[in-house]
Motif scaffolding. Structure first.
Motif, mmCIF file in Angstrom:
data_model
loop_
_atom_site.group_PDB
_atom_site.id
_atom_site.type_symbol
_atom_site.label_atom_id
_atom_site.label_comp_id
_atom_site.label_asym_id
_atom_site.label_seq_id
_atom_site.Cartn_x
_atom_site.Cartn_y
_atom_site.Cartn_z
ATOM 1 N N ARG A 1 -57.995 33.779 22.712
ATOM 2 C CA ARG A 1 -56.666 34.274 22.334
ATOM 3 C C ARG A 1 -56.146 33.534 21.091
ATOM 4 O O ARG A 1 -55.420 34.114 20.272
ATOM 5 C CB ARG A 1 -55.693 34.099 23.499
ATOM 6 C CG ARG A 1 -55.997 34.973 24.708
ATOM 7 C CD ARG A 1 -55.987 36.458 24.375
ATOM 8 N NE ARG A 1 -56.023 37.289 25.581
ATOM 9 C CZ ARG A 1 -56.153 38.617 25.566
ATOM 10 N NH1 ARG A 1 -56.285 39.253 24.400
ATOM 11 N NH2 ARG A 1 -56.174 39.303 26.691
ATOM 12 N N TYR A 2 -56.504 32.296 20.974
ATOM 13 C CA TYR A 2 -56.144 31.505 19.790
ATOM 14 C C TYR A 2 -56.795 32.103 18.544
ATOM 15 O O TYR A 2 -56.147 32.250 17.493
ATOM 16 C CB TYR A 2 -56.601 30.060 20.022
ATOM 17 C CG TYR A 2 -56.659 29.175 18.802
ATOM 18 C CD1 TYR A 2 -55.499 28.614 18.261
ATOM 19 C CD2 TYR A 2 -57.893 28.854 18.218
ATOM 20 C CE1 TYR A 2 -55.564 27.774 17.160
ATOM 21 C CE2 TYR A 2 -57.969 28.013 17.122
ATOM 22 C CZ TYR A 2 -56.807 27.476 16.590
ATOM 23 O OH TYR A 2 -56.875 26.642 15.504
ATOM 24 N N LEU A 3 -58.087 32.469 18.658
ATOM 25 C CA LEU A 3 -58.774 33.096 17.528
ATOM 26 C C LEU A 3 -58.157 34.456 17.203
ATOM 27 O O LEU A 3 -57.998 34.807 16.021
ATOM 28 C CB LEU A 3 -60.267 33.249 17.843
ATOM 29 C CG LEU A 3 -61.071 31.949 18.000
ATOM 30 C CD1 LEU A 3 -62.522 32.265 18.342
ATOM 31 C CD2 LEU A 3 -61.002 31.102 16.728
ATOM 32 N N GLU A 4 -57.792 35.216 18.263
ATOM 33 C CA GLU A 4 -57.150 36.511 18.026
ATOM 34 C C GLU A 4 -55.811 36.337 17.320
ATOM 35 O O GLU A 4 -55.414 37.183 16.507
ATOM 36 C CB GLU A 4 -56.953 37.243 19.356
ATOM 37 C CG GLU A 4 -58.247 37.764 19.967
ATOM 38 C CD GLU A 4 -58.032 38.482 21.285
ATOM 39 O OE1 GLU A 4 -58.905 39.269 21.678
ATOM 40 O OE2 GLU A 4 -56.981 38.264 21.918
ATOM 41 N N ALA A 5 -55.121 35.248 17.616
ATOM 42 C CA ALA A 5 -53.851 34.978 16.935
ATOM 43 C C ALA A 5 -54.065 34.731 15.449
ATOM 44 O O ALA A 5 -53.133 34.876 14.649
ATOM 45 C CB ALA A 5 -53.169 33.761 17.570
ATOM 46 N N HIS A 6 -55.301 34.376 15.093
ATOM 47 C CA HIS A 6 -55.662 34.225 13.680
ATOM 48 C C HIS A 6 -56.306 35.501 13.130
ATOM 49 O O HIS A 6 -56.965 35.475 12.079
ATOM 50 C CB HIS A 6 -56.634 33.044 13.505
ATOM 51 C CG HIS A 6 -55.971 31.700 13.582
ATOM 52 N ND1 HIS A 6 -55.814 31.017 14.759
ATOM 53 C CD2 HIS A 6 -55.413 30.918 12.616
ATOM 54 C CE1 HIS A 6 -55.212 29.862 14.528
ATOM 55 N NE2 HIS A 6 -54.949 29.778 13.225
ATOM 56 N N ASP A 7 -56.147 36.612 13.865
ATOM 57 C CA ASP A 7 -56.683 37.921 13.461
ATOM 58 C C ASP A 7 -58.201 37.934 13.392
ATOM 59 O O ASP A 7 -58.804 38.652 12.571
ATOM 60 C CB ASP A 7 -56.087 38.344 12.114
ATOM 61 C CG ASP A 7 -54.586 38.518 12.163
ATOM 62 O OD1 ASP A 7 -54.101 39.035 13.190
ATOM 63 O OD2 ASP A 7 -53.905 38.121 11.208
ATOM 64 N N LEU A 8 -58.833 37.160 14.246
ATOM 65 C CA LEU A 8 -60.289 37.136 14.308
ATOM 66 C C LEU A 8 -60.748 37.899 15.546
ATOM 67 O O LEU A 8 -60.100 37.848 16.595
ATOM 68 C CB LEU A 8 -60.798 35.694 14.366
ATOM 69 C CG LEU A 8 -60.445 34.807 13.153
ATOM 70 C CD1 LEU A 8 -60.843 33.363 13.425
ATOM 71 C CD2 LEU A 8 -61.141 35.327 11.903
ATOM 72 N N SER A 9 -61.857 38.601 15.430
ATOM 73 C CA SER A 9 -62.388 39.340 16.576
ATOM 74 C C SER A 9 -63.220 38.399 17.439
ATOM 75 O O SER A 9 -63.849 37.461 16.939
ATOM 76 C CB SER A 9 -63.254 40.515 16.104
ATOM 77 O OG SER A 9 -64.351 40.041 15.335
ATOM 78 N N VAL A 10 -63.198 38.664 18.767
ATOM 79 C CA VAL A 10 -63.903 37.784 19.703
ATOM 80 C C VAL A 10 -64.647 38.621 20.730
ATOM 81 O O VAL A 10 -64.361 39.799 20.921
ATOM 82 C CB VAL A 10 -62.919 36.836 20.432
ATOM 83 C CG1 VAL A 10 -62.210 35.929 19.442
ATOM 84 C CG2 VAL A 10 -61.910 37.629 21.258
ATOM 85 N N ASP A 11 -65.609 37.987 21.373
ATOM 86 C CA ASP A 11 -66.307 38.584 22.505
ATOM 87 C C ASP A 11 -65.735 37.995 23.792
ATOM 88 O O ASP A 11 -65.335 36.833 23.826
ATOM 89 C CB ASP A 11 -67.807 38.283 22.433
ATOM 90 C CG ASP A 11 -68.474 38.951 21.239
ATOM 91 O OD1 ASP A 11 -68.061 40.080 20.897
ATOM 92 O OD2 ASP A 11 -69.386 38.339 20.655
ATOM 93 N N TRP A 12 -65.701 38.827 24.833
ATOM 94 C CA TRP A 12 -65.215 38.368 26.138
ATOM 95 C C TRP A 12 -66.367 38.410 27.130
ATOM 96 O O TRP A 12 -66.596 39.422 27.789
ATOM 97 C CB TRP A 12 -64.057 39.228 26.633
ATOM 98 C CG TRP A 12 -62.786 39.021 25.869
ATOM 99 C CD1 TRP A 12 -62.353 39.707 24.787
ATOM 100 C CD2 TRP A 12 -61.807 38.024 26.141
ATOM 101 N NE1 TRP A 12 -61.154 39.210 24.349
ATOM 102 C CE2 TRP A 12 -60.778 38.176 25.168
ATOM 103 C CE3 TRP A 12 -61.678 37.018 27.097
ATOM 104 C CZ2 TRP A 12 -59.661 37.356 25.129
ATOM 105 C CZ3 TRP A 12 -60.559 36.208 27.070
ATOM 106 C CH2 TRP A 12 -59.556 36.367 26.103
ATOM 107 N N PRO A 13 -67.101 37.305 27.265
ATOM 108 C CA PRO A 13 -68.217 37.280 28.215
ATOM 109 C C PRO A 13 -67.731 37.503 29.634
ATOM 110 O O PRO A 13 -66.572 37.217 29.971
ATOM 111 C CB PRO A 13 -68.794 35.866 28.048
ATOM 112 C CG PRO A 13 -68.270 35.368 26.746
ATOM 113 C CD PRO A 13 -66.945 36.026 26.557
#
Length: 580
Positions: free
Chosen positions: A185-197
């Motif tokens: 969620r921290y990375l998403e707050a920086h507008d970065l895409s993430v994977d959710w294992p």
């Protein structure tokens, strides 16, 4: 005032007098002599089993003992009849003045009527909720929270010295998973895409946590390896989740005295100290357990482990506390935590667990027995699942939580009072159906409404009497001529009030707060029946032409509301002054 205890004392005194006269042999144990409401109210006001339990040790026929006891009891002004029934039960009827005095006592004692001395200051630790700090509390936690909180209040009311405690499960791998989820969620707050294992926590409730982490750390953790940020994010996320959990508990009206961190047990020598205590008692050894039931030999590899000899304290098998690789099992910190409770000087421990913790019961009881040398009791209460329904259909999961219905979902739908009462309308180990539509119905089938309506009815009649110029203060009502309460229905109502102190003691002895909810429903039913009879029999109406009669009848109604308020207070429910 516990009228049932008072009459039991009279029975014991009378039996002692019979011994002094030689009508009964000396040395009889009276511990099992009881005085209780009869199963059939038509048989009397109270019944005692004295003759039945004393017959064999006395070498006499039960009916002979009952007859001698009855003859002497009738000499007491409180007893109007004593009839031997069946093989030797003794049914008693009490004078109207006894029941009238109950109303007076309730009004003079107020909210403390029924408050007992059973506990005699015994120190009790009640641990409940104790959810993993990985998200908001769900509906299962809600039931455990309500049950534990009501139990703690019940024990306090019964004279115990109670500590409410929450065990924060922040020492296991689940908090690392939480940290990784918050980092996403921290990375998403920086507008970065993430994977959710699979296995992470994708609920919306972590979005705000990730944004707050960004505000605190900026981009310091972006593109950094896990070893750089894991510990900081773990601590930050755990604190954020505990703030959320505390807010959830507050919304339900639950406040803890102690929040105890599992993490505080690691690296501090506390686990080692607990295990060393057991080792000093000869209860720790190196050994190999038998293969688990249902496992084929080829699926199981025997390994030497450090074991707790829990079978010496009532368990089915000995339990590992350290794995073959030298790491602690999940059981070891649980032992250390309860060792800490014992060390804090509690006389009794109560743990409230979910139904999935049934396998922990014997091992934890064995651990506490061993750690305290059998001096501290542990009662483990398991709360069964709650099934939610709305519009006749199973209630869907919470989008915010991602995978479950939250405590807040329930409280937001029906409010904390309804939530708490309904959660106590079944025994803790029975399944509970929670229908969002039914719990808001205004009908007898809805126990929340039925009890609250009784309290509101009393408040209404008191307001009307006050507006008519009748003094309805508790002091004035207690001084009213209560001999005017002579109708059998009114005396029966007073009799129901007399059961309250006994009910508190019974519920506290068994650690069963649902008994309070059941009693309140019965009390409300008796009051509504009396109210409705007034529609046909004007002499039973609470407001009469004669102000003295009005005061006596309102005194009875007010006494009912005092007891209802006290019972609802134990359950953590606010009494209703009016129904809308």
């Amino acid at each position: 005032m516990n009228l049932f205890a008072d009459i039991r004392d009279l029975v014991i005194e009378t039996l002692t007098a019979l011994q002094a006269e030689g009508a009964l042999p000396d040395g009889l144990a009276m511990d099992n002599v009881t005085v209780e409401p009869p199963r059939d109210a038509a048989h009397g006001d109270m019944a005692t089993n004295a003759a039945m339990v004393l017959a064999k040790p006395a070498g006499m026929k039960p009916r002979d003992i009952a007859g001698a006891l009855a003859e002497k009891l009738l000499a007491d002004d409180r007893i109007t009849s004593a009839d031997v029934a069946g093989p030797g039960f003794l049914n008693l009827r009490l004078a109207p003045s006894v029941w009238q005095s109950v109303v007076k006592t309730v009004l003079e004692t107020g909210p403390d009527f029924g408050r007992g001395s059973l506990g005699q200051g015994t120190r009790v630790n009640v641990e409940y909720v104790s959810a993993n700090p990985t998200g908001p509390l769900h509906v299962g936690h809600t039931r455990g929270a309500v049950f534990g909180d009501a139990l703690a209040s019940l024990l306090d009311f019964a004279g115990f010295d109670v500590t409410r405690e929450y065990y924060i499960n922040d020492g296991g791998a689940q908090v690392d998973v939480l940290a990784r989820s918050v980092y996403n969620r921290y990375l998403e707050a920086h507008d970065l895409s993430v994977d959710w294992p699979e296995g992470t926590y994708p609920g919306d409730y972590l979005i705000e946590v990730g944004e707050k982490l960004k505000e605190l750390k900026g981009d310091a953790f972006v593109d950094q390896p896990e070893e750089v940020w894991l510990e900081d994010v773990r601590n930050f996320a755990t604190d954020a989740m505990m703030d959320l959990i505390r807010a959830d508990l507050k919304a339900l009206g639950v406040e803890m005295d102690v929040f105890y961190s599992e993490k505080s047990l690691y690296g501090t020598g506390r686990i080692e100290a607990a295990i060393d205590d057991l080792r000093g008692k000869g209860l720790i050894y190196e050994g190999v357990l038998e293969p688990p039931k249902g496992k084929k030999p080829e699926d199981w590899e025997p390994r030497e482990q450090t074991l707790f000899k829990s079978t010496e304290h009532g368990d089915d098998v000995d339990r590992p506390v350290m794995k073959s690789d030298g790491s602690w099992t999940y059981f070891a910190p649980d032992i250390a935590y309860h060792y800490d409770k014992v060390s804090r000087g509690f006389d009794a421990l109560i743990d409230v667990f979910g139904a999935d913790h049934g396998g922990y019961v014997k091992r934890m009881k064995a651990a506490v027995s061993a750690l305290s040398d059998g001096k501290v009791s542990l009662d483990i209460k398991l709360t069964q699942l709650v099934k939610l329904f709305k519009n006749g259909e199973p209630f869907k999961m919470s989008k915010r939580a991602g995978t479950f219905v939250t405590l807040r979902d329930v409280v937001d739908q029906v409010g904390p009072d309804v939530t708490r009462f309904v959660m106590l309308t079944r025994k803790n180990d029975a399944m509970l159906d929670f229908d969002f539509d039914r719990v808001l119905e205004q009908s007898r089938e809805n126990p929340v409404f039925y009890v609250q309506y009784a309290h509101a009815r009393v408040a209404s009649v008191m307001r009307k009497a006050g507006e008519a110029g009748v003094d309805v203060s508790d002091a004035t009502l207690a001084a009213a001529d209560l001999s005017l309460l002579s109708h059998e229905a009114e005396l029966a109502m007073a009799g129901k009030l007399a059961e309250w102190p006994r009910m508190v003691e019974t519920a506290a002895r068994s650690n069963e707060p649902h008994r309070i909810a059941f009693y309140l429903y019965d009390l409300a039913g008796s009051f509504h029946a009396l109210w409705n009879r007034g529609n046909d029999e004007t002499s039973l109406r609470f407001v009469q032409d004669d102000p003295n009669v009005t005061q006596s009848k309102i005194a009875l109604a007010r006494a009912v509301s005092v007891v209802i308020a006290a019972g609802l207070g134990i359950l953590g429910v606010t009494p209703a002054q009016e129904m809308r």
